[in-house]
Structure formats: C-alpha cells, structure tokens
Design an enzyme around this catalytic site. Structure first.
Site, PDB file in Angstrom:
ATOM      1  N   ARG A 333       0.846  -1.196   0.000  1.00  0.00           N
ATOM      2  CA  ARG A 333       0.000   0.000   0.000  1.00  0.00           C
ATOM      3  C   ARG A 333       0.877   1.240   0.000  1.00  0.00           C
ATOM      4  O   ARG A 333       1.908   1.283   0.670  1.00  0.00           O
ATOM      5  CB  ARG A 333      -0.922   0.004   1.222  1.00  0.00           C
ATOM      6  CG  ARG A 333      -1.891  -1.164   1.240  1.00  0.00           C
ATOM      7  CD  ARG A 333      -2.797  -1.150   2.455  1.00  0.00           C
ATOM      8  NE  ARG A 333      -3.590  -2.364   2.527  1.00  0.00           N
ATOM      9  CZ  ARG A 333      -4.389  -2.688   3.535  1.00  0.00           C
ATOM     10  NH1 ARG A 333      -4.486  -1.876   4.580  1.00  0.00           N
ATOM     11  NH2 ARG A 333      -5.083  -3.814   3.521  1.00  0.00           N
ATOM     12  N   GLN A 351      -0.265  -9.658   5.918  1.00  0.00           N
ATOM     13  CA  GLN A 351      -1.461  -9.756   6.752  1.00  0.00           C
ATOM     14  C   GLN A 351      -1.735 -11.221   7.099  1.00  0.00           C
ATOM     15  O   GLN A 351      -1.579 -12.103   6.254  1.00  0.00           O
ATOM     16  CB  GLN A 351      -2.675  -9.190   6.016  1.00  0.00           C
ATOM     17  CG  GLN A 351      -2.656  -7.687   5.838  1.00  0.00           C
ATOM     18  CD  GLN A 351      -3.941  -7.200   5.195  1.00  0.00           C
ATOM     19  OE1 GLN A 351      -4.353  -7.698   4.158  1.00  0.00           O
ATOM     20  NE2 GLN A 351      -4.575  -6.221   5.812  1.00  0.00           N
ATOM     21  N   ASP A 353      -4.395 -12.950   7.167  1.00  0.00           N
ATOM     22  CA  ASP A 353      -5.774 -12.876   6.705  1.00  0.00           C
ATOM     23  C   ASP A 353      -6.477 -14.216   6.820  1.00  0.00           C
ATOM     24  O   ASP A 353      -5.862 -15.268   6.622  1.00  0.00           O
ATOM     25  CB  ASP A 353      -5.797 -12.455   5.231  1.00  0.00           C
ATOM     26  CG  ASP A 353      -6.343 -11.050   5.051  1.00  0.00           C
ATOM     27  OD1 ASP A 353      -7.054 -10.584   5.952  1.00  0.00           O
ATOM     28  OD2 ASP A 353      -6.060 -10.439   4.017  1.00  0.00           O
ATOM     29  N   HIS A 355     -10.679 -15.750   5.831  1.00  0.00           N
ATOM     30  CA  HIS A 355     -12.058 -15.463   5.446  1.00  0.00           C
ATOM     31  C   HIS A 355     -12.893 -16.710   5.671  1.00  0.00           C
ATOM     32  O   HIS A 355     -12.481 -17.819   5.325  1.00  0.00           O
ATOM     33  CB  HIS A 355     -12.133 -15.014   3.982  1.00  0.00           C
ATOM     34  CG  HIS A 355     -11.430 -13.720   3.739  1.00  0.00           C
ATOM     35  ND1 HIS A 355     -10.132 -13.658   3.289  1.00  0.00           N
ATOM     36  CD2 HIS A 355     -11.825 -12.438   3.940  1.00  0.00           C
ATOM     37  CE1 HIS A 355      -9.765 -12.381   3.193  1.00  0.00           C
ATOM     38  NE2 HIS A 355     -10.759 -11.638   3.586  1.00  0.00           N
ATOM     39  N   LYS A 435     -18.474  -4.747  12.832  1.00  0.00           N
ATOM     40  CA  LYS A 435     -17.184  -5.379  13.124  1.00  0.00           C
ATOM     41  C   LYS A 435     -16.857  -5.301  14.605  1.00  0.00           C
ATOM     42  O   LYS A 435     -17.426  -4.505  15.356  1.00  0.00           O
ATOM     43  CB  LYS A 435     -16.062  -4.708  12.329  1.00  0.00           C
ATOM     44  CG  LYS A 435     -15.817  -3.248  12.698  1.00  0.00           C
ATOM     45  CD  LYS A 435     -14.601  -2.691  11.963  1.00  0.00           C
ATOM     46  CE  LYS A 435     -14.360  -1.224  12.352  1.00  0.00           C
ATOM     47  NZ  LYS A 435     -13.101  -0.705  11.777  1.00  0.00           N
ATOM     48  N   HIS A 481     -14.449 -11.437   7.372  1.00  0.00           N
ATOM     49  CA  HIS A 481     -13.014 -11.152   7.314  1.00  0.00           C
ATOM     50  C   HIS A 481     -12.460 -11.263   8.735  1.00  0.00           C
ATOM     51  O   HIS A 481     -13.141 -10.914   9.702  1.00  0.00           O
ATOM     52  CB  HIS A 481     -12.741  -9.711   6.842  1.00  0.00           C
ATOM     53  CG  HIS A 481     -13.254  -9.395   5.492  1.00  0.00           C
ATOM     54  ND1 HIS A 481     -12.465  -9.393   4.373  1.00  0.00           N
ATOM     55  CD2 HIS A 481     -14.481  -9.026   5.069  1.00  0.00           C
ATOM     56  CE1 HIS A 481     -13.170  -9.035   3.324  1.00  0.00           C
ATOM     57  NE2 HIS A 481     -14.410  -8.813   3.721  1.00  0.00           N
TER      58      HIS A 481
END
Length: 611
Positions: A333, A351, A353, A355, A435, A481
């Site tokens: 990023r 990350q 991550d 899901h 969240k 997520h």
C-alpha cells in the site's frame, strides 16, 4: 504519528515495586481528562498569540496522550527556547483562573469577528460548518476566543499547573494536504494530577529504551534499506528465525482449528479491484498500475478479492459451509514517506488474513470460534488484557435491515459467550458490515489495535457469490473477514517493544550460546551445537579468540537467554556450565539434562531454572 495511550505503572527498571502504581486514564474513560486536554490546547494557543502576535491559529484537538495546536507562524519556526516560554506563559494564564465560557453566535456575527481578527483559517473552519448548525465560540476570559464545539473545563485552574507539559514541535500541512500551507504544530501533554504526569514521563523514557527501531538494529533483527525504497522491510537471519517461529505457530494452530491454508498471487488485473470496490474507495492507498500486454495490472493492496474468486471457482452447497481459508498474504500500500515509521507504518507487509464463508445460522458460532482462536494466539505471546469495540451500522450502508441485524446480533452473542466487556461505537461500522476491533495492552500499558472481525455483505454481492440451499434455491453466503496480528511486521514491532528485546526462550532467535574458554573446547561445542540444532534448538558457538568475560558480555548485549561456559573439565565430562540471563550461574549439567530442561521450559513457557 503520536504513540498509543499509556496506562500502566512506571517501568521495572525504575524500581516500580517501590513506587506507587499509577494507572493512567484515557480520553475514552475520563471525560474530565478530555476536557482538560482540550482546554489546555486553547490555553496554549492563547499563550502563543501573546508571545507571537502574528501567529495565526488553525485547529487544536485533544489526542491520545495530550493535545496539539497548529499555527501559521508566517515563515518562522519554533525553537526549543520558545517552547519553554510557551509553557511559562500557559502557567501564567492558568494561574489567573480565567473563566472558560461558551457563546452561540449567528454565522454572520462569527464571520464579522473573524474578519476583524484577520484569521483566514478560522474563516475556512466557519465555512465548513453546515448551514443550520449552531456556531459556538469558547472564550478564555475576555481576551481570547476560538471556534469550537467543546467540551471544556469551567476555568483555567482546572488544568493543573504541574500536571501539563509542552513536549515537542513539528511541521504539518493545513488539512493534511501537501499542496497547502506548512504549519507549525506544537504537542503537549496534560493529566488530571502531577502523579499521572510523572508516571507518563517515566513511561516515555522506558518506551524510548524499548523502541523497536533501536532494538531491531542492536539485535540485528531487521532493517529498512532506504536504497531499496522506504517502508520496505528486510528480515535479517535472527528476525527471520523469529518470523518463521511465529508463522509456523500460526499455521499449525489454524490447521488444528479447521482452516485450510491458501496462497494467492501478488498482482492481478486492475479490473478485479474495480469489481471489488477497492479501486474506488482506496485508490489513493494503492500503488500505480503496471502495463502487461495492453492490460493494467495492480500489485495487491489486500487479499480478500482473491479468496472470493476461489470461492466462486466452483458451485457450492450448504453442506460445504462453513469454509475457512487462511493466508499469510503480503500486500503493498502506498504511504507518504513522511508517515513511514519502522515496522508500524510500512509500504509492504504480510497480513494474517482469513475469510470464513458461512450460512446465516452459523455466523454466531463462527465468530465465537474466531474470538477463541484470537485469544489462543494472543495469549501465547503474553497478551491477556484487551479493549473491545463493537462498531454498528453507519448511515450509509449496503444490505437490508435483516442481514445487518443478524450480523450485529451474532457479534454481540459471541462477545457475551466470551464474557468480554466491550464498548459500542454506534454507526462506526464499515458500509458493508459491522465489526469487532480488539486492542491488546503491552508491558507498558499501551494499547495497540491488532485484531479485527468484520462481517462483509459487499463482496458476496459484488461477485454474486452463492450456495445451493436445502430447498434447491441459490442463496448468498455470509462472509467474515478476520485478522489476529493485523500484520506480521507491526505485530513483530509490538513484540520487540513489549519484551524490550528480552524474548522468552521459546521465541528467542538464539536460545543458547556456547562459550569455549580455549581452542581445545571448540570441537566439543560444535558437536553439541550440531546435535542440539537437530533437536530443534537454536544454538550458536562463540569461537572467537577473546577472554571469557568479553564473550559473556557479548551474549548479554545480544540478550541471549542462556549461555554455557565450556572448559577442559566440561569437555571431559560432556557437561555444560550453565548461566541464565538475569540469574547468573546455574551449575554444571550434562548435555542431556540441559536439552531436557530446555524442552520443558519451552513447552511450559517457564524460566529455564524452574523447568
């Protein structure tokens, strides 16, 4: 960026056991503290304009550990002596005990007063207040005022004269826009009493000692090579060992808990990011595209669209759900160079991550399982104190009331099952779902945002994700997520500062260093090290031709938990004269006993001497 809030007792190195423990409040937990800091910002602006009549004021908010105010100094900069003068003038203002009063005025009247003062930034702030909203002004006595919504203390002496300080100055662009005027920002800190200020200053001293950038260099863990580009992390061998330990633990635990590990590319056609919505919402945080055979490709800023594509790759039945996929995916990023900071703000990071694609009636159970897993991971690294926030539906959102209600209720139910206290941020959720955010508290009491659990109604809709329900109809799955560390890089920086580089035995990049006192002992040490490495221990041999005390000192500087002195007697008896950091001599032990004791210490996460 300003440091996270500090909420603990003074450091152990300052003999905390002999000092009164002081818990530092936060703005969120003490409205009185928030008012003090906000008013201190106004008092500072008043002091600056007394000392520098040409200074123009802009904004002066409270922040996590204090306050700041931005000034247009007409081309000049603050010097160190100026900060001392500002503090002295603030003390004078506080001592006068001026009343701080609120006044509601008509927009035209506010405009007239601002024009009279010649304050263009105030005028811009006035223009930003929506029509129809009241315009409020806060006065300090009859001398100074500012546009402000509050809140404030009632009088200046409500700010303790010995409970505030002026810390530093820096540059800041007006409105954060590098194309606008460069301002001078002055930071200050303010507390409810002098004891809190003293504890805060002590913790700042300790935090500087623990700075991960400093320790990362001293312990040779990582570096950021400016020749290669800012914000890009190079993991050195010792840091690489630790990262491998962390990632292996993470992977093994996820597999145990029913996750499948997946891997995805580092780039994709930019059309993927347009379909996901990331290009529209996060374009400024993405690197420029690259042209590949007349198509535009994008280096990935996040992993989720890849997992969505994998889900959509084949028809799915309700019998297959939940599907849990986890990936340690490196993303990139764009961050402005001025915002980069060690491992905490980088341009490339990994990350952790995951899901989960599930049925509506599985959401509460899946979120509960995620919170259980989060607790298991974080507690392994010694983080057991959390601050939890639940963010609910904002005004602008997608999805109907039923799906928002189901997801929010599931988050609440999971938190209740955990028995965790939490705060509600009404309207603070993303446009695509509610969240849970979790902050961990480190050894200094600072709170760090790490873990997030986020329901998502957006991506399943944009990519038309489906499963076949029991009645044969096609339904939309719920997507969750989830990240626990947030990023490996940032979490590693937190770990370095939390442990001050004194890592527990199971995590230390070098667990044992063998110190031969003569050349004759080196072959034995090499053999022992080789055998122990085969058993999974991280062992090094210091074969340098230096005095023993220098070798011990070097090991201490490298913060190696265990050392073993090896001379002729030890070689003859196949033994090691063990030493532990902060403990000293532990006596002579057989190699077999040392490995057994190290195994127990690692498995139970207890000190070697007690294992």
């Amino acid at each position: 960026p300003p440091p996270p809030p500090l909420m603990a007792a003074p450091a152990a190195e300052a003999k905390a056991e002999e000092e009164e423990q002081v818990e530092l409040p936060t703005n969120e937990g003490s409205e009185n503290l928030l008012r003090i800091r906000h008013s201190a910002a106004h008092v500072m602006a008043m002091a600056v304009q007394r000392l520098f009549p040409k200074a123009m004021t802009t904004i002066g908010p409270w922040i996590q550990n204090g306050f700041y105010y931005d000034f247009d100094m007409q081309g000049t900069s603050f010097e160190e002596e100026d900060l001392k003068a500002i503090k002295k003038e603030m003390t004078s203002i506080i001592k006068k005990n001026y009343p701080i009063t609120k006044e509601i005025v008509e927009r035209d009247e506010a405009k007239r007063r601002i024009e009279e003062l010649g304050e263009p930034y105030k005028m811009e702030l006035l223009d930003a207040i929506p029509e129809g909203e009241p315009v409020s002004i806060y006065h300090i006595g009859d001398e100074w005022w500012d546009l402000c919504a509050g809140p404030h203390v009632e009088k200046t002496r409500d700010i303790g004269m010995k409970a505030f300080d002026i810390e530093r100055t820096s540059g800041a662009y007006w409105r954060g826009d590098e194309n606008k005027a460069m301002l001078q920002r002055v930071y200050g800190t303010a507390w409810e009493n002098p004891k809190q200020l003293k504890a805060y200053k002590q913790m700042i001293i300790e935090a500087k000692k623990r700075d991960h950038r400093k320790l990362g260099q001293e312990l040779d863990l990582f570096s950021v090579q400016e020749d290669a580009g800012g914000g890009l992390v190079f993991w050195h061998p010792k840091g690489g060992r630790m990262r491998n330990i962390i990632e292996t633990f993470w992977k093994d635990l996820h597999v145990q808990e029913g996750y499948e590990l997946v891997y995805s590319p580092h780039i994709a056609n930019v059309e993927l990011w347009k379909q996901s919505g990331h290009f529209d919402f996060y374009k400024d945080g993405m690197f420029d595209q690259m042209s590949v055979e007349d198509e535009e490709y994008q280096i990935k800023p996040m992993n989720c669209p890849f997992h969505v594509l994998m889900y959509a790759n084949q028809p799915r039945s309700y019998r297959q759900l939940p599907i849990r996929w986890a990936e340690l995916g490196t993303v990139y990023r764009y961050e402005k160079s001025g915002t980069l900071s060690g491992l905490f703000r980088v341009r490339g990071f990994t990350q952790d991550d995951a899901h989960v694609f599930c049925l509506p009636d599985q959401v509460a159970d899946e979120i509960t399982a995620i919170l259980d897993l989060t607790e298991s991971v974080l507690s392994k690294f010694g983080f057991n104190k959390y601050e939890i926030n639940l963010s609910t539906r904002p005004d602008k959102s997608i999805g109907d009331d039923d799906i928002w209600g189901l997801a929010t209720d599931a988050l609440v139910e999971a938190l209740k099952r955990k028995g965790w206290d939490y705060s509600i941020d009404e309207g603070g959720g993303a446009f695509y779902g509610p969240k849970i955010d979790l902050k961990i508290q480190d050894a200094l009491g600072r709170k760090w945002q790490c873990s997030t659990v986020q329901c998502d109604f957006n991506l399943p809709q944009r990519f038309d994700l489906e499963y076949v329900a029991p009645d044969g109809t096609k339904q939309r799955p719920i997507m969750i997520h989830r990240a626990i560390f947030g990023s490996i890089e940032r979490f590693f920086g937190i770990l370095v500062e939390n442990f001050a580089g004194e890592f527990p035995l199971w995590l230390a990049p070098e667990q044992l260093r063998l110190l031969p006192i003569n050349e004759g002992a080196v072959p034995f040490c090499d053999r022992v090290a080789k055998d122990m490495r085969k058993q999974g221990f991280r062992v090094e041999v210091d074969a340098a031709g230096e005095r023993l005390q220098k070798k011990i000192r070097n090991a201490e500087m490298a913060k190696v938990p265990l050392t073993a002195v090896v001379g002729d007697k030890e070689v003859e008896g196949e033994q090691l004269a063990m030493r532990a950091r902060f403990v000293g001599d532990l006596g002579v032990m057989s190699v077999t006993d040392v490995t057994a004791k190290m195994s127990r210490a690692i498995d139970t996460d207890t000190p070697f001497k007690d294992a």
